[in-house]
Design an enzyme around this catalytic site. Structure first.
Site, PDB file in Angstrom:
ATOM      1  N   GLU A 168      -0.947   1.388  -6.128  1.00 36.15           N
ATOM      2  CA  GLU A 168      -0.934   2.677  -6.380  1.00 36.15           C
ATOM      3  C   GLU A 168       0.042   2.959  -7.237  1.00 36.15           C
ATOM      4  O   GLU A 168      -0.224   3.841  -8.246  1.00 36.15           O
ATOM      5  CB  GLU A 168      -0.922   3.438  -5.182  1.00 36.15           C
ATOM      6  CG  GLU A 168      -1.872   3.623  -4.121  1.00 36.15           C
ATOM      7  CD  GLU A 168      -2.142   2.182  -3.252  1.00 36.15           C
ATOM      8  OE1 GLU A 168      -3.236   2.139  -2.539  1.00 36.15           O
ATOM      9  OE2 GLU A 168      -1.234   1.381  -3.459  1.00 36.15           O
ATOM     10  N   GLU A 197      -7.917  19.622  10.692  1.00 40.77           N
ATOM     11  CA  GLU A 197      -8.222  18.787   9.724  1.00 40.77           C
ATOM     12  C   GLU A 197      -8.751  19.422   8.378  1.00 40.77           C
ATOM     13  O   GLU A 197      -9.359  20.590   8.458  1.00 40.77           O
ATOM     14  CB  GLU A 197      -9.248  17.451  10.314  1.00 40.77           C
ATOM     15  CG  GLU A 197      -8.314  16.572  10.724  1.00 40.77           C
ATOM     16  CD  GLU A 197      -7.662  15.800   9.499  1.00 40.77           C
ATOM     17  OE1 GLU A 197      -7.868  16.177   8.485  1.00 40.77           O
ATOM     18  OE2 GLU A 197      -6.962  14.801  10.103  1.00 40.77           O
ATOM     19  N   ASN A 203       0.978  -1.244  -0.019  1.00 43.85           N
ATOM     20  CA  ASN A 203       0.097   0.209   0.064  1.00 43.85           C
ATOM     21  C   ASN A 203       0.941   1.363   0.143  1.00 43.85           C
ATOM     22  O   ASN A 203       2.112   1.434   0.773  1.00 43.85           O
ATOM     23  CB  ASN A 203      -0.911   0.062   1.002  1.00 43.85           C
ATOM     24  CG  ASN A 203      -1.599   1.308   1.226  1.00 43.85           C
ATOM     25  OD1 ASN A 203      -2.393   1.343   0.243  1.00 43.85           O
ATOM     26  ND2 ASN A 203      -1.772   2.187   2.240  1.00 43.85           N
ATOM     27  N   GLY A 249      -0.084   5.121   0.615  1.00 41.93           N
ATOM     28  CA  GLY A 249      -1.075   6.019   1.319  1.00 41.93           C
ATOM     29  C   GLY A 249      -0.710   7.319   1.923  1.00 41.93           C
ATOM     30  O   GLY A 249       0.554   7.279   2.136  1.00 41.93           O
ATOM     31  N   ILE A 250      -1.748   8.020   2.062  1.00 38.56           N
ATOM     32  CA  ILE A 250      -1.365   9.445   2.642  1.00 38.56           C
ATOM     33  C   ILE A 250      -1.920   9.602   3.962  1.00 38.56           C
ATOM     34  O   ILE A 250      -3.265   9.060   4.042  1.00 38.56           O
ATOM     35  CB  ILE A 250      -1.685  10.601   1.979  1.00 38.56           C
ATOM     36  CG1 ILE A 250      -1.150  10.658   0.423  1.00 38.56           C
ATOM     37  CG2 ILE A 250      -1.549  12.028   2.749  1.00 38.56           C
ATOM     38  CD1 ILE A 250       0.124  11.084   0.271  1.00 38.56           C
ATOM     39  N   TYR A 251      -1.290   9.872   5.190  1.00 43.36           N
ATOM     40  CA  TYR A 251      -1.699   9.845   6.553  1.00 43.36           C
ATOM     41  C   TYR A 251      -0.908  10.857   7.299  1.00 43.36           C
ATOM     42  O   TYR A 251       0.205  11.022   6.946  1.00 43.36           O
ATOM     43  CB  TYR A 251      -1.314   8.139   7.254  1.00 43.36           C
ATOM     44  CG  TYR A 251      -1.907   7.101   6.428  1.00 43.36           C
ATOM     45  CD1 TYR A 251      -3.204   6.855   6.458  1.00 43.36           C
ATOM     46  CD2 TYR A 251      -1.283   6.360   5.481  1.00 43.36           C
ATOM     47  CE1 TYR A 251      -3.732   5.618   5.500  1.00 43.36           C
ATOM     48  CE2 TYR A 251      -1.555   5.108   4.860  1.00 43.36           C
ATOM     49  CZ  TYR A 251      -2.661   4.900   5.003  1.00 43.36           C
ATOM     50  OH  TYR A 251      -3.371   4.053   3.992  1.00 43.36           O
TER      51      TYR A 251
END
Length: 481
Positions: free
Chosen positions: A234, A283, A170, A172-174
């Protein structure tokens, strides 16, 4: 149109008048967060910002708002910077249909004692006395953030039960909170791929190896935020979107495949079974998310280029760079999934707060059809956690043109007939209106023209465009450009 790295893309922005360079000394706080907020306040055609002299650092550079406008987003796709949003949507969707495009792993062949075509981030390595505050120009974006965050990195993990399966690796953006010189906090959602990887590792009694690549060309960071299936790579989607195999390199400590052109690569592991308070953090909803117990990362090695560029993403009240970054990478998967079930779906605009509100244009077949499409959107993988408000419009309405959408909603929507309320469905806990966190009513607003067997209203004499309007649109566009 494939860009080698972040520097290559910044050069393309510069050539197109979409980059502002700041060479005077700038304090980290509050100036960098303020500048990133300000550029989105001033214009929706905002340039990227490159700060080349940071107070307290000899060589640090910071890039902000890299994909923070539609011109920058178009350039990311290799299109003219004035390409319309609707055209960008369909270009993105067409390219996504080419998935998968096999990735190109670079730097694995040895020539003598050197690796052929080594990744530039391998120029320097720090393995002892790691201090992220010295290596990176870390700063808070918003006033009440709990600390400094890394929030636009490509985070790479693998399935512990099937580590050699490239498709389930994976990217991902976290959000990642810097909690110490070599200690990070991370917020993985249990339903996301990294959450699945961590659960499997903890069930095995193991830590989860992780690689964090900072400062990448924009396609991989865009795709890393795209809701793909668990076994969809991805890297292979990035290749489809950029029209050429995506270049990756193997991180030496963890074996993760990271972007070849990254500025910084951090290697470490998520410590199994350990949770610490992380947050609050400003956020994308425009509200602080509060503190929660989240996993912790132990950093074991840091690689970086000479004079690396630290890329950061501003989050806060929309619109800001995040909203441009996740706009089409959210809309296109929803469009592709809905179109499998309903070929009558014409386009999907899920750009608003990461798809908490979405607009779908559809060619209804019969009365009630549009409502069914709206409900289906809420049961897609992304819609389960988002898609709180869905507006459905006719195929003659451009869902990316809010003036047309509001017209359709104002004259076609009837509160007694066209409102579907679905109680107590799942929503991401970050939604400040959810009560309890993670639960919310959801609604479909049907703003399509009623058709049989629905018989109501007076919609038989809609005003049409004068003949030749499209030709005049094209002529005026040419004159303006």
């Amino acid at each position: 149109m494939a860009y080698a790295d972040l520097r290559d893309f910044l050069a393309a922005l510069d050539r197109n008048g979409q980059l502002l360079r700041f060479t005077d000394p700038v304090p980290l706080e509050p100036d960098l967060g303020a500048a990133a907020r300000a550029v989105s306040n001033v214009t929706d055609r905002g340039p990227a910002l490159l700060f080349e002299d940071i107070d307290g650092y000899e060589r640090a550079r910071v890039a902000l708002n890299v994909v923070g406008s539609w011109p920058n987003h178009a350039l990311m796709l290799g299109l003219d910077k004035d390409t319309s949003l609707k055209e960008q949507f369909f270009a993105f969707a067409r390219r996504a249909d080419a998935f998968p495009v096999e990735a190109e792993r670079v730097g694995t062949e040895r020539v003598g004692t050197e690796r052929a075509d080594d990744a530039p981030w391998r120029e320097h390595a720090v393995e002892t006395d790691i201090n992220l505050f010295h290596l990176l120009p870390l700063f808070r974006l918003n006033r009440y953030d709990a600390g400094s965050y890394i929030d636009k990195a490509a985070v790479v993990t693998r399935d512990p039960d099937d580590p050699e399966n490239f498709d389930t690796q994976n990217v991902g953006i976290y959000r990642i909170q810097v909690k110490g010189t070599d200690r990070l906090g991370i917020q993985p959602v249990p339903a996301h791929d990294i959450g699945i990887h961590l659960r499997k590792a903890e069930e095995r009694g193991e830590n989860l190896p992780i690689a964090i690549a900072i400062g990448n060309e924009p396609v991989i960071t865009t795709i890393a935020g795209m809701p793909l299936a668990y076994d969809e790579s991805e890297n292979e989607m990035a290749g489809a979107v950029q029209g050429a195999p995506y270049r990756i390199a193997r991180a030496p400590l963890t074996g993760m495949d990271v972007p070849w052109g990254a500025e910084v690569v951090i290697e470490g592991e998520i410590i199994g079974g350990v949770r610490e308070i992380e947050g609050p953090f400003g956020e994308f909803t425009g509200f602080y998310s509060g503190g929660r117990r989240q996993p912790v990362i132990a950093v074991h090695r840091v690689h970086h280029r000479t004079d690396p560029i630290f890329e950061h993403l501003y989050l806060g009240r929309p619109w800001a760079e995040l909203d441009y970054t996740v706009a089409l990478n959210t809309s296109v998967p929803l469009y592709r999934q809905l179109k499998q079930d309903y070929p009558e779906v014409v386009a999907v605009n899920a750009m608003y707060t990461h798809g908490l509100l979405g607009i779908i244009s559809v060619r209804p077949r019969y009365g009630g059809f549009a409502k069914a499409v709206g409900v289906r959107a809420m049961t897609t993988p992304h819609g389960l956690g988002y898609c709180k408000v869905i507006i459905v419009v006719d195929d003659t309405v451009d869902p990316f043109n809010l003036a047309q959408v509001m017209w359709s909603l104002s004259v076609k929507f009837h509160p007694a007939h066209d409102l579907v309320v679905l109680p107590d469905l799942s929503i991401l806990p970050l939604d400040p209106s959810s009560e309890p966190p993670g639960i919310s009513h959801k609604v479909v607003l049907d703003a399509t023209t009623p058709i049989a067997p629905e018989q109501r209203g007076h919609f038989s004499q809609e005003v049409d465009q004068p003949a030749g309007t499209q030709e005049w649109e094209n002529r005026i566009k040419r004159l303006l450009t």
